[in-house]
Design a protein around this motif. Structure first.
Motif, short mmCIF file in Angstrom:
data_model
loop_
_atom_site.label_atom_id
_atom_site.label_comp_id
_atom_site.label_asym_id
_atom_site.label_seq_id
_atom_site.Cartn_x
_atom_site.Cartn_y
_atom_site.Cartn_z
N LYS A 1 5.40 -6.40 -3.66
CA LYS A 1 5.17 -7.96 -4.47
C LYS A 1 4.34 -8.82 -3.40
O LYS A 1 3.98 -9.94 -3.47
CB LYS A 1 6.49 -8.45 -4.53
N ARG A 2 3.96 -8.15 -2.11
CA ARG A 2 3.55 -8.69 -1.12
C ARG A 2 1.95 -8.71 -1.26
O ARG A 2 1.27 -7.86 -1.63
CB ARG A 2 3.56 -8.42 0.37
N THR B 1 -2.31 -5.80 -2.83
CA THR B 1 -1.17 -5.94 -3.04
C THR B 1 -0.29 -4.77 -2.61
O THR B 1 -0.83 -3.46 -2.67
CB THR B 1 -0.88 -6.18 -4.57
#
Ligand code: URA
Ligand code: SF4
Length: 213
Positions: free
Chosen positions: A107-108, A104
């Motif tokens: 938020k990706r 991560t």
């Protein structure tokens, strides 16, 4: 799960069809990838498909939906299959690894290739699917799928587009496929700067598989 506990052969149903495999998959603890993924992604397609196409692992969209090849790489694969004259209704699509591996960043979720031991741990699930579907031809997309079947020394560039025998000594199947064709992964085509050329080369490799059907 601690690394030392992982890598044990997952429990794979010996009886029942593809639905038994699908039902058992969420209980797999064969490696650590189940822990952070949303869900396992089993293969999908015709249960008696003459052609099985094997990718690497589910991507972000596949992890969320539970269906293989629904994201950008899957759409490119669909176009390539169509261009090779392969009706997608005759294809069963699955992956060498059934849970999404990622890191991560904010938020990706960034795709990370599965390690060799994760691929090995997940092997029995691929074998279980191949045993049920019993395809005549298998297409391996990219190095992860290629090495999952042929072993870690396989280099895609050296064998792509070639009809090879199923490696029954490594992966015994009651009715082994007659032909295995390795090619590049569709996401490599998506990333390529020579996209048209690489797409055409993918289609050419898939056409070799189509001719073996
Ligand atoms: N890439 C894969 O290898 N498999 C999928 O299911 C989606 C993207
Ligand atoms: Fe089991 Fe494969 Fe998931 Fe690992 S990736 S937990 S071996 S199903």
């Amino acid at each position: 799960m601690a690394r030392e506990d992982a890598g044990a052969t997952p429990w794979v149903p010996g009886h029942g069809g593809l639905s038994a495999v699908r039902d058992a998959l969420p209980r797999c603890r064969g490696c650590d990838l189940w822990e952070h993924a949303t869900q396992p992604v089993p293969g999908a397609g015709a249960v008696d498909a003459p052609l099985v196409v094997v990718g690497e692992q589910p991507g972000d969209q596949e992890d969320r939906s539970g269906e293989p090849f629904v994201g950008p790489a899957g759409r490119l694969l669909d176009r390539a299959l169509e261009a090779a004259g392969i009706d997608r209704e005759v294809v069963y699509r699955t992956n060498a690894v059934k849970h999404f591996r990622f890191t991560t960043r904010g938020k990706r979720r960034i795709h990370e290739s599965p390690s060799r031991w994760q691929v090995t741990a997940c092997g029995p699930w691929l074998l279980a699917e191949l045993e049920r579907v019993g395809p005549r031809v298998v297409v391996l997309l990219g190095a992860t799928a290629g090495q999952a079947v042929h072993g870690p020394s396989l280099r895609v560039g050296a064998v792509r587009g070639r009809v090879m025998p199923w490696p029954s000594d490594r992966l015994p199947l009651p009715e082994p496929p007659e032909a295995v064709v390795t090619t590049v992964h569709p996401s490599a085509v998506l990333r390529s700067r020579a996209r048209d050329e690489d797409f055409a080369a993918l289609v050419a490799d898939l056409s070799v598989a189509a001719a073996a059907l």
